[in-house]
Scaffold this active site. Structure first.
Site: not given
Ligand code: CP
Ligand code: NVA
Length: 300
Positions: A101, A128, A131, A219, A259, A287
């Site tokens: 990530r 993502h 997700q 989101d 999400c 997930r």
């Molecule tokens: N939806 C999602 O990826 O959540 P986190 O940021 O908690 O991993």
């Molecule tokens: N769009 C959000 C998703 C978090 C799971 C971010 O990137 O912070």
């Protein structure tokens, strides 16, 4: 040859269907005592915070018989200037896969190009895909089909929105996005999906998107790394909140997806997020199952 999962389109339609079937089997408890990844090690390299992605991968990896090694990338020599290329080559000698990530999507492309092990995108600024896997399984469970299901995504044209566009291309979900001007999804991802025959529309009118929808999805307005833009963005997103007014435009049996994490009172009200139509906790659970199926498919 190793296979990476950097974007949803790294899977073919057949691979996606097989993955969904396997995820449902795992969810139903089939093979719950088999450990296909016994003796393996999967690195979880994160330099953004996470609840769902980190814990669902860590738990899923354990359930598959492997060990997860979690590390904040700032604690690697990477954080002191070691190159992504050298990191990739060295970690390939220890690990059997990496979930990463990070911010720039090009970082994970570089990691993948220099690794001999599968690289999984646990979220970048652009995509993502993990997700999206859970989202697709959730839609098929709740609506009994994917093709032609009308999903309205209302909010920021961010990483989650980009991966949903790719989901529409692979599954036939009919996706209408409503985003403020200047906050549309990535143009290249959209153009490629349209060229591939996806049913995707981008509007600036949340009501137009919500009307007759089977699913309302949103989101956060401020994604990780965008904290400096808070005030400017919030003004632009007035009217893009999923609330009871927008819900009343959707089909009576519409479901609500997010999400998570949610910024309650911004992109969605408590009333909607906690309503009976909200499936966000089932979505988060999925997930775990979809990522286990993904790792089974990728890690050799
Ligand atoms: N939806 C999602 O990826 O959540 P986190 O940021 O908690 O991993
Ligand atoms: N769009 C959000 C998703 C978090 C799971 C971010 O990137 O912070």
């Amino acid at each position: 040859m190793k296979k990476d999962f950097l974007t949803l389109l790294d899977l073919t339609r057949d691979e996606l269907n097989a993955l969904l079937k396997r995820a449902s089997e795992l969810k139903a408890g089939k093979d719950s005592s088999s450990c296909p990844l016994i003796g393996k090690s999967i690195g979880l390299l994160f330099n953004k915070t996470s609840t769902r992605t980190r814990i669902s991968f860590q738990t899923g990896i354990y359930q598959l018989g492997a060990q997860a090694i979690y590390i904040n990338t700032n604690d690697l020599q990477l954080g002191r200037g070691e190159t992504v290329e050298d990191t990739a080559k060295v970690l390939s000698r220890y690990l059997h896969g990496i979930v990463i990530r990070t911010y720039e999507h090009s970082t994970i492309e570089k990691l993948a190009a220099n690794s001999t092990i599968p690289i999984v995108n646990g979220l970048t600024d652009l995509h993502h895909p993990c997700q999206a896997l859970a989202d697709i399984l959730t839609v098929s469970e709740k609506k009994g089909r994917l093709q032609g299901v009308r999903m309205a995504y209302i909010g920021d044209g961010n990483n989650v929105a980009n991966s949903l566009i790719e989901a529409a291309l692979l599954t036939g979900i009919d996706l209408v996005l409503a985003c403020p001007q200047g906050y549309e999804p990535d143009g290249r991802i959209y153009e490629r999906a349209i060229a591939g025959g996806a049913k995707v529309k981008i509007l600036t009118d949340p009501s137009g998107a919500a009307r007759d929808a089977d699913i309302l999805y949103t989101d956060v307005w401020i994604s990780m790394g965008q904290e400096k833009e808070v005030e400017r963005k919030k003004k632009k997103f007035e009217g893009f909140q999923i609330n009871s007014r927008l819900m009343s435009l959707a089909k009576p049996d519409a479901i609500v997806m997010h999400c998570l994490p949610a910024h309650r009172g911004e992109e969605i009200t408590d009333e909607v997020l906690d309503s009976r139509q909200s499936v966000v906790i089932d979505q988060a659970e999925n997930r775990l199952h979809t990522q286990k199926a993904l790792l089974e498919m990728l890690v050799k």
